[in-house]
Design a protein around this motif. Sequence first.
Motif, PDB file in Angstrom:
ATOM      1  N   LYS A 103      -2.804 -14.700 -16.261  1.00 18.96           N
ATOM      2  CA  LYS A 103      -1.585 -14.063 -15.784  1.00 18.96           C
ATOM      3  C   LYS A 103      -1.934 -13.097 -14.657  1.00 18.96           C
ATOM      4  O   LYS A 103      -3.028 -12.542 -14.635  1.00 18.96           O
ATOM      5  CB  LYS A 103      -0.912 -13.300 -16.929  1.00 18.96           C
ATOM      6  N   PRO A 104      -1.005 -12.879 -13.724  1.00 15.96           N
ATOM      7  CA  PRO A 104      -1.277 -11.964 -12.614  1.00 15.96           C
ATOM      8  C   PRO A 104      -1.539 -10.532 -13.092  1.00 15.96           C
ATOM      9  O   PRO A 104      -0.846 -10.040 -13.970  1.00 15.96           O
ATOM     10  CB  PRO A 104       0.009 -12.009 -11.785  1.00 15.96           C
ATOM     11  N   ILE A 105      -2.546  -9.901 -12.523  1.00 15.17           N
ATOM     12  CA  ILE A 105      -2.846  -8.490 -12.780  1.00 15.17           C
ATOM     13  C   ILE A 105      -2.606  -7.704 -11.489  1.00 15.17           C
ATOM     14  O   ILE A 105      -1.867  -6.740 -11.469  1.00 15.17           O
ATOM     15  CB  ILE A 105      -4.311  -8.303 -13.237  1.00 15.17           C
ATOM     16  N   ARG A 106      -3.280  -8.141 -10.419  1.00 12.26           N
ATOM     17  CA  ARG A 106      -3.121  -7.586  -9.061  1.00 12.26           C
ATOM     18  C   ARG A 106      -3.310  -6.075  -8.991  1.00 12.26           C
ATOM     19  O   ARG A 106      -2.575  -5.392  -8.285  1.00 12.26           O
ATOM     20  CB  ARG A 106      -1.753  -7.969  -8.489  1.00 12.26           C
ATOM     21  N   ARG A 107      -4.304  -5.568  -9.701  1.00 13.09           N
ATOM     22  CA  ARG A 107      -4.648  -4.146  -9.641  1.00 13.09           C
ATOM     23  C   ARG A 107      -6.137  -3.998  -9.892  1.00 13.09           C
ATOM     24  O   ARG A 107      -6.728  -4.782 -10.628  1.00 13.09           O
ATOM     25  CB  ARG A 107      -3.901  -3.334 -10.719  1.00 13.09           C
ATOM     26  N   GLY A 108      -6.725  -2.984  -9.309  1.00 17.69           N
ATOM     27  CA  GLY A 108      -8.105  -2.637  -9.608  1.00 17.69           C
ATOM     28  C   GLY A 108      -9.123  -3.699  -9.232  1.00 17.69           C
ATOM     29  O   GLY A 108     -10.159  -3.806  -9.883  1.00 17.69           O
ATOM     30  N   GLY A 109      -8.828  -4.495  -8.204  1.00 22.05           N
ATOM     31  CA  GLY A 109      -9.769  -5.523  -7.785  1.00 22.05           C
ATOM     32  C   GLY A 109      -9.691  -6.797  -8.598  1.00 22.05           C
ATOM     33  O   GLY A 109     -10.506  -7.701  -8.438  1.00 22.05           O
TER      34      GLY A 109
END
Length: 72
Positions: free
Chosen positions: A6-12
Amino acid sequence: MAIERKPIRRGGIRTAGYDRSARVLEIEFDNGNVTQYSGVGEEIARRFLASSSPGSYFKDNIDEEFSARRVK
């Protein structure tokens, strides 16, 4: 083994997913690398996936604690 991420798109971290039966956490990083971490407990995976700071949680609780296998 195909793990749904699932998409996280934070913290690299771009995406991440967990296979409960195999106890494998799969993480796709912003640079395109995909790495599987084995032996990860369900609670650690749940906290990581729900974290407001997944990059920090990864470094503190996963990065050097579990064996890693780069898959891409």
